[in-house]
Design a protein around this motif. Structure first.
Motif, mmCIF file in Angstrom:
data_model
loop_
_atom_site.group_PDB
_atom_site.id
_atom_site.type_symbol
_atom_site.label_atom_id
_atom_site.label_comp_id
_atom_site.label_asym_id
_atom_site.label_seq_id
_atom_site.Cartn_x
_atom_site.Cartn_y
_atom_site.Cartn_z
ATOM 1 N N GLY A 145 19.872 25.394 -25.564
ATOM 2 C CA GLY A 145 21.240 25.911 -25.599
ATOM 3 C C GLY A 145 21.335 27.404 -25.331
ATOM 4 O O GLY A 145 22.114 28.116 -25.955
ATOM 5 N N ILE A 146 20.542 27.886 -24.390
ATOM 6 C CA ILE A 146 20.565 29.323 -24.057
ATOM 7 C C ILE A 146 21.372 29.520 -22.769
ATOM 8 O O ILE A 146 20.942 29.112 -21.686
ATOM 9 C CB ILE A 146 19.128 29.878 -23.928
ATOM 10 N N ASP A 147 22.558 30.120 -22.919
ATOM 11 C CA ASP A 147 23.463 30.219 -21.770
ATOM 12 C C ASP A 147 22.931 31.107 -20.643
ATOM 13 O O ASP A 147 23.330 30.945 -19.489
ATOM 14 C CB ASP A 147 24.841 30.701 -22.222
ATOM 15 N N ALA A 148 22.015 32.013 -20.971
ATOM 16 C CA ALA A 148 21.444 32.878 -19.922
ATOM 17 C C ALA A 148 20.743 32.046 -18.848
ATOM 18 O O ALA A 148 20.675 32.454 -17.689
ATOM 19 C CB ALA A 148 20.465 33.873 -20.542
ATOM 20 N N ALA A 153 20.902 29.865 -13.218
ATOM 21 C CA ALA A 153 21.078 28.730 -12.299
ATOM 22 C C ALA A 153 22.214 28.986 -11.315
ATOM 23 O O ALA A 153 22.131 28.625 -10.142
ATOM 24 C CB ALA A 153 21.358 27.459 -13.093
ATOM 25 N N LEU A 154 23.265 29.650 -11.791
ATOM 26 C CA LEU A 154 24.447 29.894 -10.956
ATOM 27 C C LEU A 154 24.327 31.187 -10.144
ATOM 28 O O LEU A 154 25.234 31.547 -9.398
ATOM 29 C CB LEU A 154 25.703 29.945 -11.835
ATOM 30 N N GLN A 162 33.914 26.476 -18.771
ATOM 31 C CA GLN A 162 33.509 25.183 -19.315
ATOM 32 C C GLN A 162 32.761 24.354 -18.269
ATOM 33 O O GLN A 162 31.754 23.736 -18.558
ATOM 34 C CB GLN A 162 34.749 24.414 -19.821
ATOM 35 N N SER A 163 33.239 24.402 -17.007
ATOM 36 C CA SER A 163 32.560 23.618 -15.964
ATOM 37 C C SER A 163 31.174 24.202 -15.653
ATOM 38 O O SER A 163 30.247 23.475 -15.320
ATOM 39 C CB SER A 163 33.410 23.543 -14.695
ATOM 40 N N ASP A 164 31.030 25.532 -15.777
ATOM 41 C CA ASP A 164 29.703 26.158 -15.617
ATOM 42 C C ASP A 164 28.723 25.584 -16.641
ATOM 43 O O ASP A 164 27.563 25.300 -16.325
ATOM 44 C CB ASP A 164 29.777 27.683 -15.832
ATOM 45 N N LEU A 165 29.193 25.427 -17.869
ATOM 46 C CA LEU A 165 28.318 24.972 -18.959
ATOM 47 C C LEU A 165 27.853 23.537 -18.751
ATOM 48 O O LEU A 165 26.874 23.104 -19.348
ATOM 49 C CB LEU A 165 29.031 25.088 -20.314
ATOM 50 N N GLU A 166 28.566 22.816 -17.883
ATOM 51 C CA GLU A 166 28.214 21.411 -17.645
ATOM 52 C C GLU A 166 27.456 21.221 -16.338
ATOM 53 O O GLU A 166 27.178 20.094 -15.930
ATOM 54 C CB GLU A 166 29.501 20.561 -17.631
ATOM 55 N N SER A 169 21.841 21.223 -13.696
ATOM 56 C CA SER A 169 20.700 21.996 -13.191
ATOM 57 C C SER A 169 19.593 21.914 -14.225
ATOM 58 O O SER A 169 19.866 21.887 -15.429
ATOM 59 C CB SER A 169 21.117 23.467 -13.003
ATOM 60 N N VAL A 170 18.342 21.884 -13.738
ATOM 61 C CA VAL A 170 17.218 21.865 -14.691
ATOM 62 C C VAL A 170 17.184 23.146 -15.516
ATOM 63 O O VAL A 170 16.487 23.223 -16.523
ATOM 64 C CB VAL A 170 15.859 21.667 -13.979
ATOM 65 N N TYR A 171 17.948 24.153 -15.081
ATOM 66 C CA TYR A 171 18.035 25.400 -15.853
ATOM 67 C C TYR A 171 19.150 25.347 -16.896
ATOM 68 O O TYR A 171 19.357 26.323 -17.614
ATOM 69 C CB TYR A 171 18.248 26.604 -14.919
ATOM 70 N N ASN A 172 19.877 24.236 -16.953
ATOM 71 C CA ASN A 172 20.937 24.135 -17.959
ATOM 72 C C ASN A 172 20.325 23.642 -19.271
ATOM 73 O O ASN A 172 20.140 22.448 -19.485
ATOM 74 C CB ASN A 172 22.044 23.183 -17.490
ATOM 75 N N THR A 173 20.034 24.599 -20.161
ATOM 76 C CA THR A 173 19.349 24.253 -21.420
ATOM 77 C C THR A 173 20.314 23.729 -22.480
ATOM 78 O O THR A 173 19.922 23.519 -23.625
ATOM 79 C CB THR A 173 18.566 25.475 -21.965
ATOM 80 N N ARG A 174 21.582 23.521 -22.097
ATOM 81 C CA ARG A 174 22.494 22.812 -22.997
ATOM 82 C C ARG A 174 22.348 21.300 -22.782
ATOM 83 O O ARG A 174 22.634 20.513 -23.669
ATOM 84 C CB ARG A 174 23.953 23.205 -22.717
#
Length: 203
Positions: A145-148, A153-154, A162-166, A169-174
């Motif tokens: 859950g690290i947004d950095a 990734a972006l 909100q759409s960024d958080l979803e 990407s394998v870099y999306n740790t959420r």
């Protein structure tokens, strides 16, 4: 004749892209394409051993102030190789080359963790605590859950929607558990030390 020397400073926490921009700004005699080529043909850190993917260059050029002599002002390769040598030097000093077995991570994974700490820590004293949070979440098998990592990734430093958080990407740790596949920046020495010495706690 005294040769002129120039000093180039690469701050901690830059991505590879940001590092290139910074080098070109500080050394206008560097060529953008040649710098890009030099990154991919640079030395690779010996401290990782054999268990990492050598073509991933993110995080291996150590952030530091380097003096560049006048005759090296157009030698992109030489500076990048020095930055990797500096990385190996710090890897030996901090113990990154041989992480404590109880942490259960490879030297390359220590660098990934250090890059996450670098991006998350506002204060020096928080680094070892953030480190522990990462190890605890890895152990529990829950997303970091690290947004950095999503910002990485972006490819942009911005407020996340909100759409960024979803984003898938394998870099999306959420969304994905475990560590991202590579560092997300070049961490400094204090973040590497924190990655190797997490504070004791159950955060």
């Amino acid at each position: 004749i005294i040769e002129e020397r120039f000093f180039v400073t690469i701050p901690e926490g830059l991505t590879l892209k940001e590092m290139q921009t910074s080098l070109i700004a500080q050394l206008p005699s560097f060529d953008v394409q040649e710098l890009s080529d030099a990154i991919f043909s640079s030395e690779t850190p010996v401290s990782f051993g054999e268990d990492w993917i050598a073509y991933i260059r993110e995080g291996i050029f150590f952030p530091e102030t380097y003096d560049v002599e006048e005759n090296a002002m157009k030698d992109e390769q030489s500076l990048l190789n020095r930055m990797v040598v500096q990385f190996d030097l710090v890897a030996r000093e901090t113990g990154l080359a041989n992480p404590p077995p109880e942490l259960g991570v490879s030297p390359y994974e220590v660098l990934i963790i250090a890059s996450l700490i670098e991006e998350e820590a506002q204060l020096d004293e928080d680094r070892a605590k953030i480190s522990r949070v990462i190890y605890n979440r890895l152990e529990l098998g829950i997303p970091l859950g690290i947004d950095a990592t999503i910002v990485f990734a972006l490819e942009g430093d911005r407020e996340l929607s909100q759409s960024d958080l979803e984003v898938d990407s394998v870099y999306n740790t959420r969304i994905y558990t475990g560590l991202p596949p590579s560092p997300i920046s070049a961490p400094g020495k204090s973040s590497i030390e924190a990655a190797l010495n997490p504070k004791i706690g159950d955060w």
